[in-house]
Design an enzyme around this catalytic site. Sequence first.
Site, PDB file in Angstrom:
ATOM      1  N   THR A  23      19.653 -36.683  72.281  1.00 27.18           N
ATOM      2  CA  THR A  23      19.352 -36.688  70.835  1.00 27.18           C
ATOM      3  C   THR A  23      20.569 -36.411  69.953  1.00 27.18           C
ATOM      4  O   THR A  23      20.402 -36.151  68.764  1.00 27.18           O
ATOM      5  CB  THR A  23      18.271 -35.629  70.506  1.00 27.18           C
ATOM      6  N   ASP A  48      16.578 -33.570  75.301  1.00 28.14           N
ATOM      7  CA  ASP A  48      17.832 -32.835  75.422  1.00 28.14           C
ATOM      8  C   ASP A  48      18.482 -32.673  74.048  1.00 28.14           C
ATOM      9  O   ASP A  48      18.798 -33.658  73.392  1.00 28.14           O
ATOM     10  CB  ASP A  48      18.781 -33.609  76.354  1.00 28.14           C
ATOM     11  N   TYR A  53      24.322 -30.104  67.959  1.00 23.59           N
ATOM     12  CA  TYR A  53      23.853 -31.387  67.387  1.00 23.59           C
ATOM     13  C   TYR A  53      23.243 -31.195  66.006  1.00 23.59           C
ATOM     14  O   TYR A  53      22.996 -32.172  65.310  1.00 23.59           O
ATOM     15  CB  TYR A  53      22.801 -32.059  68.298  1.00 23.59           C
ATOM     16  N   LYS A  81      21.487 -26.127  74.286  1.00 25.04           N
ATOM     17  CA  LYS A  81      22.780 -25.657  74.809  1.00 25.04           C
ATOM     18  C   LYS A  81      23.449 -24.690  73.845  1.00 25.04           C
ATOM     19  O   LYS A  81      23.308 -24.835  72.625  1.00 25.04           O
ATOM     20  CB  LYS A  81      23.737 -26.858  75.009  1.00 25.04           C
ATOM     21  N   HIS A 112      27.358 -25.345  76.889  1.00 26.43           N
ATOM     22  CA  HIS A 112      27.711 -26.716  76.486  1.00 26.43           C
ATOM     23  C   HIS A 112      29.090 -27.142  77.023  1.00 26.43           C
ATOM     24  O   HIS A 112      29.248 -28.238  77.550  1.00 26.43           O
ATOM     25  CB  HIS A 112      27.672 -26.805  74.955  1.00 26.43           C
ATOM     26  N   SER A 153      27.246 -27.391  81.609  1.00 20.73           N
ATOM     27  CA  SER A 153      27.602 -28.755  81.216  1.00 20.73           C
ATOM     28  C   SER A 153      29.122 -28.837  81.142  1.00 20.73           C
ATOM     29  O   SER A 153      29.774 -27.853  80.766  1.00 20.73           O
ATOM     30  CB  SER A 153      26.972 -29.057  79.851  1.00 20.73           C
ATOM     31  N   ARG A 258      14.746 -49.687  71.818  1.00 15.69           N
ATOM     32  CA  ARG A 258      15.621 -49.278  72.921  1.00 15.69           C
ATOM     33  C   ARG A 258      15.122 -47.994  73.594  1.00 15.69           C
ATOM     34  O   ARG A 258      15.302 -47.815  74.791  1.00 15.69           O
ATOM     35  CB  ARG A 258      17.060 -49.135  72.427  1.00 15.69           C
TER      36      ARG A 258
HETATM   37  P1  A2P Z   1      20.752 -46.875  69.259  1.00 15.41           P
HETATM   38  O1  A2P Z   1      20.467 -45.448  68.877  1.00 15.41           O
HETATM   39  O2  A2P Z   1      20.851 -47.764  68.069  1.00 15.41           O
HETATM   40  O3  A2P Z   1      19.790 -47.382  70.319  1.00 15.41           O
HETATM   41  P2  A2P Z   1      24.807 -43.050  75.313  1.00 15.41           P
HETATM   42  O4  A2P Z   1      23.506 -42.459  75.777  1.00 15.41           O
HETATM   43  O5  A2P Z   1      25.566 -43.714  76.424  1.00 15.41           O
HETATM   44  O6  A2P Z   1      25.637 -42.059  74.551  1.00 15.41           O
HETATM   45  O7  A2P Z   1      24.486 -44.246  74.336  1.00 15.41           O
HETATM   46  C1  A2P Z   1      24.138 -44.078  73.062  1.00 15.41           C
HETATM   47  C2  A2P Z   1      24.409 -45.360  72.299  1.00 15.41           C
HETATM   48  O8  A2P Z   1      23.880 -46.488  73.006  1.00 15.41           O
HETATM   49  C3  A2P Z   1      23.762 -45.367  70.953  1.00 15.41           C
HETATM   50  O9  A2P Z   1      24.690 -45.965  70.069  1.00 15.41           O
HETATM   51  C4  A2P Z   1      22.521 -46.233  71.108  1.00 15.41           C
HETATM   52  O10 A2P Z   1      22.224 -46.906  69.911  1.00 15.41           O
HETATM   53  C5  A2P Z   1      22.947 -47.198  72.182  1.00 15.41           C
HETATM   54  N1  A2P Z   1      21.860 -47.589  73.073  1.00 15.41           N
HETATM   55  C6  A2P Z   1      20.826 -46.837  73.494  1.00 15.41           C
HETATM   56  N2  A2P Z   1      20.068 -47.501  74.364  1.00 15.41           N
HETATM   57  C7  A2P Z   1      20.634 -48.718  74.513  1.00 15.41           C
HETATM   58  C8  A2P Z   1      20.326 -49.863  75.299  1.00 15.41           C
HETATM   59  N3  A2P Z   1      19.274 -49.872  76.114  1.00 15.41           N
HETATM   60  N4  A2P Z   1      21.137 -50.946  75.188  1.00 15.41           N
HETATM   61  C9  A2P Z   1      22.201 -50.941  74.373  1.00 15.41           C
HETATM   62  N5  A2P Z   1      22.565 -49.885  73.616  1.00 15.41           N
HETATM   63  C10 A2P Z   1      21.787 -48.792  73.681  1.00 15.41           C
END
Ligand code: A2P
Length: 304
Positions: A23, A48, A53, A81, A112, A153, A258
């Site tokens: 999050t 999480d 954050y 955290k 953290h 972490s 997503r």
């Molecule tokens: P969004 O919030 O618009 O979905 P990570 O967990 O690796 O830090 O990734 C976070 C980033 O990946 C965010 O910018 C998120 O954007 C994007 N993201 C989350 N799920 C997907 C997915 N299934 N495919 C592509 N991008 C994703």
Amino acid sequence: MEELKRFVELPNGDKMPVLGLGTAHATSNEETEMIFKAIVECGYRHIDTASRYDNEEIIGNALKKAFEHGIDRKEMFIVTKAWMTELDDPVAALKKSLQKLQLDSVDLYLIHWPMVLKQVDGKYVRNPIPMYKVWQGMEACVKEGLAKNIGVSNFNFQLLNDLLSYCEIRPVCNQIELNPYNIQRPLVAWLQSEGIHPVAYSPLGISSLVQNEDDQVLKNKEVIALAEKYGKTPGQILLNWGLSVGHIVIPKSTNPTRMKENFTAQDFRLSKEDVERLDKINKKLKIYCDIVQTSFSKEFPAFA
Ligand code: A2P
């Protein structure tokens, strides 16, 4: 082929869902509704967050709404955290977090980053408290019933090896950056041999923050080929790979489509050969520290 397991059992019998919602980006008030929907519509039970954050209130409101909707507190696994400036008193820090989260206890409380610092005139400076003292404070969180489990972490082997020599309550996890471009296999294998769960943050490779396409694991041609082969998205392939090699994954998303896509990444199984195919694309690329200059590393350059 056997289905992927949905939980790991912790030493105290608690069940930790292996796919959780990260999050860190969920900082606006409208995220309350998004996180509520992630729980009641997608099925996320592991959330999480972190004091850093600055969204514990948002998460707390989403949880309150979910409980009012009929979700049982016992179904949820909530992680927060302690930031580096809070490590002088983890009990006091967790009490503040719990107030924001509107909870009596969290399921898991983490250090953290393994650095004890304080802020003086807006700048981070060393706070000379040894890690064994910090860990005693973390253990006090369990003893006082504020945290069911504790963990760490961003710890490396050396620090964690040292911690295991003095801890009374063992850490249940080490949350680190893990994806097929950064598999950290020796550390992961050692954690697993110690019964410490590797939790993968940025399991998708923080796509939006990485400028260079060659460094974006979501754009890797093997990942794309597997997405076509399985009729899944590249994100689902990456998450399924993580689950297949024993990571607990916590992808971040603030987008409802997503969020759902990521949650259903546990509904299929990559073959053993395809998991190994992804192991081979490792580039030892640590995005978070090496590529993304965090605001923190600007303030405290020795960190990077
Ligand atoms: P969004 O919030 O618009 O979905 P990570 O967990 O690796 O830090 O990734 C976070 C980033 O990946 C965010 O910018 C998120 O954007 C994007 N993201 C989350 N799920 C997907 C997915 N299934 N495919 C592509 N991008 C994703």
